[in-house]
Design a protein around this motif. Structure first.
Motif, PDB file in Angstrom:
ATOM      1  N   MET A   4       0.749  -1.370   0.127  1.00 40.65           N
ATOM      2  CA  MET A   4      -0.035  -0.103   0.095  1.00 40.65           C
ATOM      3  C   MET A   4       0.971   1.089   0.007  1.00 40.65           C
ATOM      4  O   MET A   4       0.211   2.400  -0.127  1.00 40.65           O
ATOM      5  CB  MET A   4      -0.846   0.140   1.475  1.00 40.65           C
ATOM      6  N   TRP A  42      -7.149   3.780   3.724  1.00 43.70           N
ATOM      7  CA  TRP A  42      -6.565   3.505   2.417  1.00 43.70           C
ATOM      8  C   TRP A  42      -7.719   2.680   1.795  1.00 43.70           C
ATOM      9  O   TRP A  42      -8.547   1.840   2.157  1.00 43.70           O
ATOM     10  CB  TRP A  42      -5.619   2.385   2.578  1.00 43.70           C
ATOM     11  N   GLY A  47      -5.911   5.453  -2.778  1.00 47.66           N
ATOM     12  CA  GLY A  47      -4.581   5.315  -2.033  1.00 47.66           C
ATOM     13  C   GLY A  47      -4.528   5.727  -0.540  1.00 47.66           C
ATOM     14  O   GLY A  47      -5.682   5.732   0.219  1.00 47.66           O
ATOM     15  N   MET A  48      -3.568   5.831   0.096  1.00 44.17           N
ATOM     16  CA  MET A  48      -3.351   6.023   1.603  1.00 44.17           C
ATOM     17  C   MET A  48      -3.517   7.472   1.821  1.00 44.17           C
ATOM     18  O   MET A  48      -2.845   8.355   1.067  1.00 44.17           O
ATOM     19  CB  MET A  48      -1.951   5.581   1.888  1.00 44.17           C
TER      20      MET A  48
END
Length: 64
Positions: A4, A42, A47-48
């Protein structure tokens, strides 16, 4: 398993997931300093994301 990424530092750790695995939450360092730990959310789409920054962007302020 999937990488991630991080929020800029050397590590991140997932601590929870939604029942379908689409949303993960955890913590990540933003620098190499242990004092730079941040909570994240996330998803594959976004995404994060740094939750602290998300709250600031939404207008949240610290309680005194």
């Amino acid at each position: 398993m999937r990488d991630m990424g991080t929020l800029g530092g050397p590590m991140s750790t997932t601590h929870g997931a939604s029942s379908n695995g689409a949303v993960l939450v955890g913590k990540s360092l933003i620098t190499s300093s242990s004092g730079s730990l941040r909570a994240f959310r996330w998803t594959a789409a976004t995404g994060m994301r740094d939750l602290r920054q998300a709250l600031i962007n939404a207008g949240a302020t610290a309680a005194q």
